[in-house]
Enzyme design. Structure first.
Site, short mmCIF file in Angstrom:
data_model
loop_
_atom_site.label_atom_id
_atom_site.label_comp_id
_atom_site.label_asym_id
_atom_site.label_seq_id
_atom_site.Cartn_x
_atom_site.Cartn_y
_atom_site.Cartn_z
N GLY A 108 0.61 -1.09 -0.05
CA GLY A 108 -0.23 -0.24 -0.17
C GLY A 108 0.75 1.30 0.27
N ASN A 135 -3.04 3.33 -10.62
CA ASN A 135 -3.28 2.15 -9.05
C ASN A 135 -3.59 1.19 -9.36
OD1 ASN A 135 -4.23 2.48 -6.41
ND2 ASN A 135 -6.23 2.16 -6.93
N GLN A 169 -5.81 -8.07 -2.14
CA GLN A 169 -5.84 -7.28 -1.82
C GLN A 169 -7.38 -6.89 -0.67
OE1 GLN A 169 -3.99 -7.54 -4.28
NE2 GLN A 169 -1.92 -6.25 -4.02
N ASP A 188 -1.46 4.43 -6.64
CA ASP A 188 0.39 4.42 -6.03
C ASP A 188 1.20 6.50 -7.17
OD1 ASP A 188 -1.19 2.01 -5.88
OD2 ASP A 188 0.83 1.88 -5.10
#
Ligand code: MRU
Length: 400
Positions: free
Chosen positions: A59, A262, A211, A252
């Site tokens: 993350g 992302n 995730q 990200d």
């Protein structure tokens, strides 16, 4: 009832290892959640670098925090330098190395560089080495606290965009586990839930590492937020059914033109959202904005091991139902861990844990030697993004 945040554990913290009294970075191993909740302590750079690469900690904001702590960890436990000059050279090399452990999330190099730059700044003022070392440990811990504060602001700004009775959708885990605490999307969810506005969260599974299925669903359930899991390929159909009022995802890296990098699957969600007129929001701290990347084509996309797609990983504990099974596992683990390999490349590592047994297994589900393409992130063009929510407010992508 407000979100029960007491039940959501922290993902990273700095502390002293009880066994040797030396500093360490503690992380909740996210490769094994939710079936095994194991805390790992790293005291050397090699170990924490591996934890980043293997995604035991993951993350973007969490990576920023852990990168800052990794530089401080090296300084505390591995630097043998007694002079400021060579110590600074060591800090530069470590910051460079840790910043490259994963290529896409800008926060990783941001966190490492922040500590490096602070070390240089203090050194210029003539501070002695012991004071410099203490200061960078304090900064790394401060970065963790700042991250949580940023998230709480993101939560406050984002919750204003959530209407009463909202059913929202998210992808990957941009929750508390992906940050020092509280999450980016997580913050919006927990804040809106506390304000009694949020009815339901659709959680995208997030193939191949799940995730969403393993981490986001788990932390939402722990906090008592109503949610349901869907596979990534169900997202468009759920939107078409009229069951989604808004989509919130993390990032990200956000480029100067507002393109958002992302987790893989974000782009298809954004395209479907546009088709069904659903607002598509991106939540991230300002540290995720990379003004040096003019657009998404400038961002390196992490390519991961094909085995993540070729099979699935299972981790868990074994509870023997009778004596014969116990004896079999006793024998198997007599001299420590036992790696079992099966035909078809399946493998299982069995070991003893807390008076019982545990396993980590990987099972192949595809034909052997199948060529695989496994990018971990995609680029969502700015025109598909309704707004970007940072700690400083709600911004139109073009206004970045
Ligand atoms: O590969 P991961 O699990 O590190 O990717 C995580 C994501 O893509 C998140 O959406 C992003 O980092 C934002 S987390 C607040």
């Amino acid at each position: 009832m407000p979100a029960d945040m007491e039940k959501v554990p922290r993902s990273i913290w700095w502390g002293n290892n009880e066994e040797n009294g030396k500093p360490g970075i503690f992380i909740l191993d996210q490769t094994r959640l939710p079936l095994v909740g194991e805390v790992l302590c790293f005291q050397q750079l090699n170990g924490i670098e591996l934890a980043i690469k293997s995604m035991a900690v993951r993350g973007a904001p969490a990576l920023g925090v852990v990168a800052a702590m990794a530089v401080a960890l090296w300084s505390e436990n591995e630097s043998l330098d007694t002079e400021v000059g060579p110590w600074l050279a060591g800090i530069d090399a470590v910051a460079e190395r840790i910043g490259q452990a994963r290529p896409t999330a800008i926060n990783l190099s941001w966190g490492a560089r922040r500590v490096r730059d602070y070390a240089h700044l203090l050194a210029e003022s003539g501070a002695p080495l012991p004071a410099l070392k203490l200061s960078i440990v304090a900064l790394a811990q401060k970065i963790a606290m700042e991250d949580e504060a940023c998230n709480r602001s993101i939560g406050a700004h984002g919750a204003e965009l959530v209407n009463p009775g909202a059913r929202i959708m998210t992808h990957c885990n941009a929750g508390s586990l992906a940050t020092a605490y509280y999450g980016t999307v997580g913050a919006v969810i927990y804040t809106a839930f506390d304000q009694n506005k949020l009815e339901h969260v659709w959680v995208g599974e997030t193939r191949p590492l799940n995730q969403g299925a393993r981490l986001m669903s788990w932390e939402l359930m722990a906090a008592g937020v109503p949610c349901a899991l869907i596979t990534d390929s169900m997202a468009a159909s759920v939107m078409q059914s009229g069951w989604v009022n808004a989509i919130f995802v993390g990032a990200d890296r956000i480029c100067a033109n507002g393109d958002v990098v992302n987790k893989i699957g974000t782009l298809s969600m954004a395209i479907a959202a546009k088709r069904f007129n659903i607002p598509f929001y991106v939540c991230a701290p300002n540290s995720t904005i990379d003004k040096t990347a003019s657009d998404g084509s400038q961002v390196p996309i992490e390519q991961r091991d094909g085995r993540e797609l070729a099979g699935f990983t299972v981790t868990g504990t074994i509870v023997p139902t009778d004596d014969t099974v116990s004896k079999a596992f006793d024998l198997l683990t007599e001299s420590g861990e036992k790696l079992l390999r099966f035909k078809g490349k399946h493998k299982m590592n069995v070991y003893r844990r807390d008076g019982g047994y545990a396993f980590d297994a990987w099972f192949q589900t595809t034909p052997l030697n199948l060529p695989i393409y496994n990018p971990a992130f995609d680029v969502t063009p700015a025109d598909l993004v309704t707004a970007i929510i940072t700690e400083t407010g709600v911004h139109k992508p073009a206004d970045l």
